[in-house]
Each structure stands twice: as C-alpha cells, then as structure tokens.
Design an enzyme around this catalytic site. Structure first.
Site, PDB file in Angstrom:
ATOM      1  N   HIS A   1       0.858  -1.209   0.038  1.00 21.99           N
ATOM      2  CA  HIS A   1      -0.109  -0.080  -0.060  1.00 21.99           C
ATOM      3  C   HIS A   1       0.900   1.398  -0.014  1.00 21.99           C
ATOM      4  O   HIS A   1       1.551   1.478   1.115  1.00 21.99           O
ATOM      5  CB  HIS A   1      -0.777  -0.077   1.229  1.00 21.99           C
ATOM      6  CG  HIS A   1      -1.618   1.231   1.385  1.00 21.99           C
ATOM      7  ND1 HIS A   1      -2.800   1.554   0.584  1.00 21.99           N
ATOM      8  CD2 HIS A   1      -1.566   2.214   2.050  1.00 21.99           C
ATOM      9  CE1 HIS A   1      -3.354   2.868   0.835  1.00 21.99           C
ATOM     10  NE2 HIS A   1      -2.618   3.129   1.755  1.00 21.99           N
TER      11      HIS A   1
ATOM     12  N   ASP B   1       0.836   5.275  -0.183  1.00 20.01           N
ATOM     13  CA  ASP B   1       0.062   6.376  -0.197  1.00 20.01           C
ATOM     14  C   ASP B   1       0.692   7.369  -1.096  1.00 20.01           C
ATOM     15  O   ASP B   1       1.816   7.584  -1.166  1.00 20.01           O
ATOM     16  CB  ASP B   1       0.387   7.227   1.236  1.00 20.01           C
ATOM     17  CG  ASP B   1      -0.518   6.331   2.197  1.00 20.01           C
ATOM     18  OD1 ASP B   1      -2.061   6.237   2.115  1.00 20.01           O
ATOM     19  OD2 ASP B   1      -0.122   5.776   3.141  1.00 20.01           O
TER      20      ASP B   1
ATOM     21  N   ASP C   1      -7.446   1.684   2.818  1.00 21.24           N
ATOM     22  CA  ASP C   1      -6.849   2.718   3.852  1.00 21.24           C
ATOM     23  C   ASP C   1      -7.828   3.938   3.732  1.00 21.24           C
ATOM     24  O   ASP C   1      -7.613   4.880   4.310  1.00 21.24           O
ATOM     25  CB  ASP C   1      -5.534   3.151   3.558  1.00 21.24           C
ATOM     26  CG  ASP C   1      -5.079   3.818   4.787  1.00 21.24           C
ATOM     27  OD1 ASP C   1      -5.427   3.829   5.613  1.00 21.24           O
ATOM     28  OD2 ASP C   1      -4.045   4.696   4.565  1.00 21.24           O
TER      29      ASP C   1
ATOM     30  N   HIS D   1      -6.714  10.066  -0.408  1.00 20.39           N
ATOM     31  CA  HIS D   1      -7.068  10.039   0.795  1.00 20.39           C
ATOM     32  C   HIS D   1      -6.189  10.428   1.922  1.00 20.39           C
ATOM     33  O   HIS D   1      -6.480  10.597   3.170  1.00 20.39           O
ATOM     34  CB  HIS D   1      -7.518   8.665   1.427  1.00 20.39           C
ATOM     35  CG  HIS D   1      -6.375   7.484   1.312  1.00 20.39           C
ATOM     36  ND1 HIS D   1      -6.187   6.457   0.609  1.00 20.39           N
ATOM     37  CD2 HIS D   1      -5.762   7.535   2.211  1.00 20.39           C
ATOM     38  CE1 HIS D   1      -5.237   5.892   0.747  1.00 20.39           C
ATOM     39  NE2 HIS D   1      -4.880   6.251   2.001  1.00 20.39           N
TER      40      HIS D   1
END
Length: 617
Positions: A262, A264, A374, A578
């Site tokens: 993951h 970001d 997330d 996000h």
C-alpha cells in the site's frame, strides 16, 4: 519429564538471534564506496551516474532531509567463493522497525538499468548464483534521505515536513557495505524455525500439537553445531520435516494471500517522492515474481502505473510483462485510492472512468473489484457508482480502526442509498501490511466474525509506503503455511479469485445499509481548508469548462480541448487521494496542492473564456 517449555522457547529465540541468522551470510568482505549528493531536487539517472564521487565508508553520515545521494559501490568476488551464491549487503542506516518511513534506495547497473529497491527489510542484491569467483562488482544506488516523521512517538509537531524548514543536518549513517556469501540452507532453516516458533506461540499450551513442535525444535537445535551452523543446518532441518509436513485440519480457515504494498500517493512525503517509492517497490516485486513461481502481486492506483511509465520505462516494461502473465495484477480500477466523503459524485465516477480506461488501454484488464484498504470511511452513494463502473466487489480495511463500535461482519453485502449492493470484505487479519507472522495468521482466524458460515479471508501481504513490498521471507513462510497443522491454510491468489470463491461460499451474507462510517480521523473533514476549497473550485470549474467547450464545439466548431481537460481531470483526481484532500499530509504536500489548484483554476478559466469567444464570434 519436567516442564521445560519456556526453556526451549527461550533457547530457540537466542540461538536464532545470536547464531543462526548471522550464519545466513557466513563470510563477507567490505565494498568500496563513493558518494555524490544532488544539490536540489532529484536528477535524471544519467546525471546521477555520471556525477563525480567522493569516498564514503560504513559509519559515515549522509543525507540531508529530502535529499538525494548517489552511491557507487564496487569490489571483487573472492576466487575462494567460486560455486557459492554471492550477495551485496547495503544498509543505508535503516531502522528495521519502520519499513516505509525512512531512507530508501534504488539500485542500478552500470548501464543505468534498475535492479531492485533497498529497504529496511530488503537490503540484499543478488550478484551471482553460483559465482565463478573473481567477478567485478559495480553498482549504483540512488538513495533518498527522506526524514523520519512518523517516529516512535508519532504525530508530534516537526519542521521536517517541509523542505523549506527541514534544515540540512545529515539524517543517516551508512551501516553496512559488504559483499557476502549467502547460505541458502541456513536461510531455509531460519524460515522453518520462524514459522514453527511463531505457530507454537499461538497454540494452546495444553494442546498436543504445541508440544510436538516444541520437541521437534528441541531435537533440531540439538542437531545443530553452533560452531558449524552451515555444516549442520541440513541435519537440523531433517529433524523438523515431520512437523512441517503434518497437514492442516479439514476445517482450517483459508487465507488468500495477495502480494501488496500500500503506497500512499502522498502523505509523509511529497508527490515527487511517491514516484520514486513506486519505482523502487515495483522493481522489487517484478524481480520477486521472476524468482517465485507461485507468488502473485496486486497494485492499485492507475496514477502510480502512469508514473512508472513516464519516469522508469524499464521497470514499466517488466510490469507489463508480468501483467500479461497474470501475476502482476492491476487492482481497484480507480485513478487513485481516493477519499469518498468529500469529492463530488462526478469526480467519484471519473476516478473509475480514468482508472479503468488506463488499465484497459495499457493491459487489456477489466477490474471487477474496488480496492480501498486505507480510505477514511465510505459514503452511502458509493455502491451505486462502483456498480455503474462495472465492478461488483469492494475490499477495505480501515473500518477495523474504529474507536468504539466494532463492525459486526468481515464479509457482507453493502447496500447503498439507492438499493445497489456490493459484495464487500474486510480482511480479519486487520492490516494491509501482513508479513506472514504466526501471530497475524492466528489473529485472522480468531478474529473472523463469519465462522460457521464462511471460511475464506484475504491478507494483503507486504511492506507498504516504500517499505519494499513482499519479501522473499514472506513467500517462504507462506509456502510452509500452505497446509500446516495448527494453522490456517495460506495460498497466493489474485483478488478476483478470492472474491469469486468467497461470494460463491457465502451468497446470503448479511446486509449493511448506508454509510460505512469510520470512528477515527474525524478532523480530516475540516482540516486544511484551502486544499478542500481548491478541490471544490476545481470540480465546479471543470463542469463549467466542459459545458462551455462542448457547447462551443457543437455550435461554433470550437476544437474541443480533450487532452487538456483529460490532464486537468487527472490532476484533480490525484489530489483527491485519501491523504491529500482530507488534509492528513505534511506541510509540503498542502503547500504544493494550493499552487496546483491555483494553476488548474487559471487553465480552466482560460478554456471557458476561449469557448465563450468562439460562441460570441
């Protein structure tokens, strides 16, 4: 016989730490190194390779906050190592407890082609297997000295969140620059002992299986000569073969492991650094796919694929090859893993339009799942948009972080405000950075809320955010957990394979109606007001620009600015990520976002004015 369980467990830990793990690389010689630090922002690869070097050695400080340093390491494989596997070990000054939140590196060959990333849990570079002896070793490392912001005491005020205030004090010290022999038998023994030791710790002390493993470990350690670990590792492994081959119970929980990292798209680092994090991780994962035939890796966010395509075409070529083979899986079908509370409905639809279009055009892949592990809660209208985009499944994780109310299901139908239903899964492993530890697997089994009705769950496996993704150790552990008594059954699968099986197994799963509210991160709805204002202004201007441009195209032959609007939409969609739009990123990200929104507003106003002039004419 007296109860010696704690003695044997403590013995296992001590022998692993002090004798066996150090014997994975039993012989080493130092590498020579030189360094050059780029004066500002990152430079092209050719410039970094050609820049002059000054000597540097293990123990020396390097790396101002947000800086880029180019290391060259060189040496020669000793002739005595002929026939053995040889690796370079490069420790930039890592803290093994914080993968993804510190310095990182990307290794290049002398011709500028990327090899793999360097991370706290992934510090090796394979040189030869087997070595001929006498080979020259020459590697270049593009090292990013990203400062540690999320430290052991997290979320404290810091000046490191912006290059303008971070200063220039070195952040790291080189810890190791060696050429070493890799003893695979010892490494395999470590994997055996770690899997069994971690499983043993999760089994009930009064159960027979725990004691069977304990006695086998005891016999293996007895067979190991601590003065000759490499010479006796095979004998120790033989003592463990029996307990490792005992199959899982028929009712054992099934875990679909999906290789994952993951990343970001911005958070504790700026957008430009995410471009490099993605390149390092995908270089690692395509290399691991070549070495491990059962491994499957999934990556979401079309924007991140587009970054690799633009900035690291050699890595992108490896990605395309692995996608064509069905082992590197474009997941999610969205431009980024966006917030779903603040973007307008049109923007949410465009996340899927642009994401799915990219995957179709680049790979011929049509996604059926949304992948948002997330994101900070989900608006009640999202199922309708997911279904309209041609998808039917949703994976997320973050709702497990809620502070008060534990969500009652892990697999369920999520019903939106219009009645649309999406088959949804929350992995009970409660992380999107699974590392295949026994405690994680056991937690997934104990935590799974749908026992007796379903027996499948998913585990996104790998270090994210620049931690390097899935490691060879995780793959080795998963192989041992494929069918092991006392454990859930683990196997690598694509997300679509998991969802198809889970839905077929549990078609009458319970229904949750309306918003999926996260009882955490609430202040993200009000923080960084200028970022939120910029987003809403951009959404409104995009609508206005498209209406004026389309009207002028139809009525006055105005050349519709498709490419310009397409680029602007992707910029706005990126900033709905996000950790950008909700306001949870560092100062650098929001300062940059404010400038970007101003530029977008200027461009869109220009389109509107050109279209209006065309109509007036």
């Amino acid at each position: 016989m007296h109860d010696d369980r704690r003695l044997t467990e403590a013995r296992l830990k001590r022998v692993l730490d002090e004798r066996i793990r150090p014997a994975i690389h039993p012989e080493s010689v130092p590498l020579e190194a030189g360094i050059w630090t780029a004066p500002g922002e990152p430079v092209p690869v050719a410039e970094g390779l050609a820049a002059p070097r000054t000597p540097i050695a293990a123990g020396d400080a390097w790396g101002a906050p947000w800086g880029t340093s180019w290391l060259t390491v060189s040496g020669r494989v000793p002739r005595a190592w002929a026939g053995r596997t040889v690796e370079a070990l490069i420790d930039l000054g890592f803290d093994a407890n914080m993968p993804g939140f510190q310095c990182e590196g990307l290794v290049y060959r002398p011709d500028g082609s990327p090899v793999k990333g360097l991370h706290p849990r992934n510090q090796w570079v394979r040189i030869a297997s087997p070595a001929a002896g006498g080979e020259e070793v020459l590697l270049h490392v593009e090292a990013a000295s990203n400062p540690v912001i999320l430290d052991y005491h997290p979320f404290l005020p810091t000046e490191l969140g912006d290059r303008e205030t971070a200063g220039d004090a070195p952040q790291y010290r080189l810890a190791r620059l060696d050429l070493a022999v890799f003893d695979e038998t010892v490494w395999q023994l470590v994997m055996d002992l770690e899997v069994l030791g971690e499983l043993m710790a999760e089994l009930p002390a009064e159960g027979a299986r725990r004691w069977e493993i304990l006695r086998a470990v005891d016999r293996a350690l007895d067979a190991l000569d601590l003065q000759d670990v490499g010479g006796t590792a095979a004998a120790a492994r033989e003592r463990l073969a029996g307990v490792l081959s005992s199959p899982a119970e028929p009712s054992a929980h099934r875990i679909s492991a999906v290789g994952h990292a993951h990343i970001d798209s911005a958070w504790l680092w700026p957008l430009r650094e995410t471009v490099r994090k993605v390149a390092r991780t995908t270089a690692n994962m395509t290399a691991l796919l070549e070495d491990e035939p059962d491994f499957v890796y999934a990556m979401s966010q079309a924007q991140q694929y587009a970054w690799i395509k633009e900035h690291r075409p050699e890595v992108y070529a490896r990605v395309k090859k692995a996608v064509a083979e069905g082992r590197f899986v474009p997941a999610g079908g969205m431009w980024v893993e966006s917030d779903t509370n603040m973007p307008g409905s049109e923007a949410m639809a465009r996340q899927f339009v642009h994401g799915k279009r990219f995957f179709l055009e680049e790979f011929g892949v049509e996604n059926e799942e949304a992948w948002l592990p997330d994101t900070f809660g989900f608006a009640g209208g999202l199922p309708q948009i997911i279904r309209a985009a041609g998808a039917k499944w949703l994976l997320t994780q973050k709702i497990s972080w809620s502070q008060v109310n534990s969500f009652p299901h892990h697999t369920f139908w999520w019903e939106g405000i219009d009645g649309t239903r999406i088959f949804t899964h929350f992995p009970p492993i409660d992380t999107y950075n699974c590392s295949m530890q026994g405690k994680e697997i056991a937690h997934a089994v104990r935590n799974f809320k749908d026992k007796g009705r379903a027996r499948h769950s998913l585990a996104p496996t790998g270090w994210g955010d620049g931690g390097g993704g899935t490691t060879r150790e995780m793959v080795a552990k998963a192989a041992r957990l494929r069918d092991l008594e006392g454990s859930a059954r683990v196997r690598w699968e694509r997300p679509a394979e998991f969802f198809a099986r889970a839905e077929a197994e549990y078609p009458d799963a319970p229904v949750w109606v309306g918003e999926l509210y996260l009882e955490l991160h609430r202040a993200t709805l009000t923080s960084q007001a200028r970022t939120k204002q910029g987003n809403r202004a951009a959404e409104n201007l995009l609508r206005e620009a498209e209406l004026w441009a389309a009207t002028a195209a139809v009525r006055a032959g105005f050349p519709y600015p498709y490419e310009e609007l397409d680029r602007i939409w992707k910029t706005v969609l990126l900033h709905q990520f996000h950790d950008i739009l909700p306001g949870s990123s560092i100062a650098w990200v929001h300062r940059e976002a404010e400038r970007t929104y101003a530029a977008v507003a200027g461009e869109l106003t220009g389109i509107v004015e050109r279209a209006q002039r065309a109509l007036a004419g």
